[in-house]
Scaffold this active site. Sequence first.
Site, short mmCIF file in Angstrom:
data_model
loop_
_atom_site.label_atom_id
_atom_site.label_comp_id
_atom_site.label_asym_id
_atom_site.label_seq_id
_atom_site.Cartn_x
_atom_site.Cartn_y
_atom_site.Cartn_z
N ASP A 100 0.84 -1.20 0.00
CA ASP A 100 0.00 0.00 0.00
C ASP A 100 0.88 1.26 0.00
OD1 ASP A 100 -2.37 1.52 0.08
OD2 ASP A 100 -3.35 0.03 1.33
N SER A 130 -11.21 0.72 1.68
CA SER A 130 -10.25 1.28 0.72
C SER A 130 -10.36 2.79 0.59
CB SER A 130 -10.48 0.66 -0.66
OG SER A 130 -10.67 -0.71 -0.55
N HIS A 177 -8.81 -3.90 7.06
CA HIS A 177 -7.76 -3.06 6.48
C HIS A 177 -8.30 -1.64 6.42
CE1 HIS A 177 -4.64 -2.13 3.28
NE2 HIS A 177 -5.56 -1.26 2.93
N HIS A 191 1.77 3.02 -3.23
CA HIS A 191 0.87 4.04 -3.79
C HIS A 191 1.40 5.45 -3.52
CE1 HIS A 191 -2.76 2.13 -5.29
NE2 HIS A 191 -2.84 1.34 -4.25
#
Lengths: 302, 344
Positions: free
Chosen positions: B18, B171, B199, B21
């Site tokens: 992640d 997300s 998450h 990103h």
Amino acid sequence: MKKIRVAIFGTGNIGTDLLVKIFRSKYLECNLFSGRSFLSLGLKKFRAEKLKNKRKYRNLILSDKGVNALVKNSNNFDLIFDCTSAKLHKKNFKLFRKLKKKIINLTPTDDGYMCIPVLNLEECNKSIELNMVSCGAQSSVPVAFTMSKIFKKRVQYIETTSTISSKSAGPATRLNLDEYIYSTQRAINYFARVNKCKAILNLNPAFPHINMETTTYAKIKGKKVSKSELNRFKKLLKSIISKLRKYVRGHKIIVEPTLIDDVLVVKTKTIGAGDYLPSYAGNLDIINCAAVAAGEYYAKKK
Amino acid sequence: MQKKNKKKIIISDATLRDGNHAIKHQINRAQLNIYCKAAERAGVDIVEVGHGNGIGASSIQVGLSNLADTKMLEICRKILKKTKLGIHVIPGFATKNDIDNAINIGVDVFRIASHCTEADITQKHIEYIRKKNKMVLGVLMMSHMVNKNVLYDQAKKMKQYGADGLVLMDSAGAYLPSDVKEKVSYLSRKLKKFPIGFHAHNNLGLAIANSVEAVNSGASMIDGCARGFGAGAGNTQIEVLIAVFNKLKIRTNVDLYKILDCGDIAEKFLVKSIPSISSTSVVSGLSGVFSGFIKHVIKHSEKHKVNPRDVFFELGKRNAVAGQEDLILDVVKNLKKSKQNFIY
């Protein structure tokens, strides 16, 4: 003019939509619609239609005997549209060859000559089997082809992303995402003559259902793209898309060719004709319209 | 309802996935090396590695990786011993070829992800990995977009395909603790012994609170990133998470001091600017848009002189899903057009 008689094999979304389209065609006539079960939505729908309108559907044989119906009725048609699955196609294609019929393959397999009607109808017409690749290929390959036509060897890499509504993706599509990616990439390799390419597919469940949208990118190396080159690209793309629109009326450019650094971007949208599934299913429409265009061309040349 | 001391919570560290990103997928060999060593030392259970959108996702659409997937995985494989090596896989981006490569390199944990309503696109991939006897988790992304019943139906499918557990991803960083409680407790109650993970993203400043709420509601796997290094406003800051868990007596395999070191190492070697909740991130969370969009939104908005906040709200209205980065340019251009129409 006498119509060419066809059989549609597979009674899912693709096959059923194709049947509706073929009943409008001046050049094609469907005599056999064969699937696995009369409980399938396609066979159910046309069984009911046939009861309502006996005259219109007098030549149409409906069957749940799958491939056996094709063998049994093989004198009734000259062309098969295979709308089943990759697995079934692999199983049956030898039999199709034995029947000595022309095949238009709508399953995500490698078999047959890849056909993007706006680009190569004439060239592939001689082939005994045509391959309609994928919905994403039918919308992205014309753009990718134009990119390589204008920028030639400077095109280093091509990429395409399609987003379709979840509702329009049936169970076979969902199980065959990898095959979709491989076959779309193969078509871009072949038509745009680039070695490196990538295809991506998104499903979007939004309601109201979204239309099919495809973005195609090219990474262009060497000297910076000039304004006149970009204009030449726009002009050629416009003419190719307007030819494509002759058989897929709902297809259009929604983001005009744009240059972001060394990347050229074009985005298109396909609104379906709403024949079997509603108009959001542009993905279904574009591959079926292409298949009908290929079938009609064959009929006209025969 | 809290079941303290019962079972250790599995900590999955997404810093090297992640976090990619946040640096436009430019992570390099040295960074992978140093962070893997630190995570292994800290006793993290799983380290997730790769492009921000998982393997096979390096693209113009989302961002091109500095290192190939296989390179990244090979580097980390050499270092990780006790800590498991994990990857994120989104069908539609990644194919069986990518999975085969990962199996050959020796990846331990496969997290097969889809948008929260599309679990059936993961069937083939989950079944394939199940057959290869690797650990496979189903992941439902953008899970704020649907209610608990829909999530339950989708989770059931993944379970049926053979997944070993399910991870719910926020997300967009759009969950409130009450949402976490409702969804996670419903899923863990209905799915009984099926492990649930969570998450979080920090767009609304709730990543830690939501992660704690998830554990209290029955989750047994929690994702985090060092210094919160992740898409948009960042993820759950893993060192803070462990500190809070220690205080709450929630047990993990992770050592507090050593995970604090991970944070320092990430800050020194990985992070360009420490994730903070920028005004644009807040709007991203409010509008429920995928966190990974932010860099693209800012870039296109600046170029065409439109307000990135308007872009986020419009993307939210259009229900953009992860992977639809190409929609951003379309929205920006339309906003620009309508702005001009408004002026004249």
